[in-house]
Motif scaffolding. Structure first.
Motif, PDB file in Angstrom:
ATOM      1  N   ASP A  87       0.827  -1.213   0.000  1.00 23.78           N
ATOM      2  CA  ASP A  87       0.000   0.000   0.000  1.00 23.78           C
ATOM      3  C   ASP A  87       0.865   1.269   0.000  1.00 23.78           C
ATOM      4  OD1 ASP A  87      -2.339  -1.477  -0.047  1.00 23.78           O
ATOM      5  OD2 ASP A  87      -2.693  -1.300   2.119  1.00 23.78           O
ATOM      6  N   GLN A  88       1.934   1.250   0.764  1.00 26.99           N
ATOM      7  CA  GLN A  88       2.830   2.409   0.793  1.00 26.99           C
ATOM      8  C   GLN A  88       3.519   2.590  -0.556  1.00 26.99           C
ATOM      9  OE1 GLN A  88       4.946   0.967   4.283  1.00 26.99           O
ATOM     10  NE2 GLN A  88       4.323   2.802   5.431  1.00 26.99           N
ATOM     11  N   ILE A  89       3.899   1.483  -1.174  1.00 29.00           N
ATOM     12  CA  ILE A  89       4.534   1.554  -2.504  1.00 29.00           C
ATOM     13  C   ILE A  89       3.554   2.140  -3.513  1.00 29.00           C
ATOM     14  CG2 ILE A  89       5.510   0.195  -4.399  1.00 29.00           C
ATOM     15  CD1 ILE A  89       6.432  -1.818  -2.167  1.00 29.00           C
ATOM     16  N   ALA A  90       2.305   1.665  -3.471  1.00 32.72           N
ATOM     17  CA  ALA A  90       1.293   2.177  -4.404  1.00 32.72           C
ATOM     18  C   ALA A  90       1.101   3.680  -4.234  1.00 32.72           C
ATOM     19  CB  ALA A  90      -0.040   1.443  -4.199  1.00 32.72           C
ATOM     20  N   ALA A  91       1.080   4.157  -2.997  1.00 35.47           N
ATOM     21  CA  ALA A  91       0.923   5.590  -2.744  1.00 35.47           C
ATOM     22  C   ALA A  91       2.118   6.374  -3.299  1.00 35.47           C
ATOM     23  CB  ALA A  91       0.753   5.849  -1.249  1.00 35.47           C
ATOM     24  N   VAL A  93       4.061   5.454  -5.820  1.00 37.54           N
ATOM     25  CA  VAL A  93       4.011   5.386  -7.279  1.00 37.54           C
ATOM     26  C   VAL A  93       3.011   6.387  -7.831  1.00 37.54           C
ATOM     27  CG1 VAL A  93       3.405   3.889  -9.225  1.00 37.54           C
ATOM     28  CG2 VAL A  93       4.874   3.027  -7.409  1.00 37.54           C
ATOM     29  N   LYS A  94       1.922   6.618  -7.115  1.00 33.72           N
ATOM     30  CA  LYS A  94       0.917   7.581  -7.565  1.00 33.72           C
ATOM     31  C   LYS A  94       1.479   8.993  -7.701  1.00 33.72           C
ATOM     32  CE  LYS A  94      -3.276   5.320  -5.932  1.00 33.72           C
ATOM     33  NZ  LYS A  94      -4.409   5.391  -5.016  1.00 33.72           N
ATOM     34  N   THR A  95       2.546   9.288  -6.990  1.00 35.59           N
ATOM     35  CA  THR A  95       3.115  10.632  -7.039  1.00 35.59           C
ATOM     36  C   THR A  95       4.037  10.835  -8.236  1.00 35.59           C
ATOM     37  OG1 THR A  95       5.059  10.124  -5.690  1.00 35.59           O
ATOM     38  CG2 THR A  95       3.044  10.771  -4.525  1.00 35.59           C
ATOM     39  N   LEU A  96       4.307   9.772  -8.962  1.00 39.72           N
ATOM     40  CA  LEU A  96       5.237   9.880 -10.108  1.00 39.72           C
ATOM     41  C   LEU A  96       4.601  10.591 -11.292  1.00 39.72           C
ATOM     42  CD1 LEU A  96       6.817   6.326 -10.013  1.00 39.72           C
ATOM     43  CD2 LEU A  96       7.693   8.428  -9.001  1.00 39.72           C
TER      44      LEU A  96
END
Length: 96
Positions: A87-91, A93-96
């Motif tokens: 979940d932290q990784i997904a969050a 990645v969303k900022t890229l």
């Protein structure tokens, strides 16, 4: 709480006193908990390291202070890794 992995290698002192390793492990768990941490798992492993611990700590400062305390005992050297959940990784990645 953040998750951390602590990779440990026995020092010459720690290897010489291996019979007391279970008592030292229990003392280490108590110390980490007294600092506000929680041990999720502790393992004797094969490969480049002798032990791997997985824990949760309220801050980087607590995690690193514990690693410094552990290393100061002279029985292991440490490498500390901060871990991130899917979940932290997904969050991130969303900022890229």
């Amino acid at each position: 709480m953040q998750t951390y992995m602590l990779l440990m290698k026995l020092t010459e002192q720690g290897a010489r006193d291996i019979k007391n390793a279970p008592a030292r492990t229990a003392e280490g768990v108590r110390k980490f908990e007294s600092m506000g941490g929680k041990v999720v798992g502790f393992y004797l492993v094969t490969g480049d390291y002798d032990y791997v611990a997985i824990g949760e700590a309220p801050s980087d400062e607590v995690a690193i202070s514990y690693a410094m305390w552990l290393a100061s005992q002279g029985n292991v050297t440490t490498t500390t890794l901060k871990a991130f959940t899917p979940d932290q990784i997904a969050a991130m990645v969303k900022t890229l």
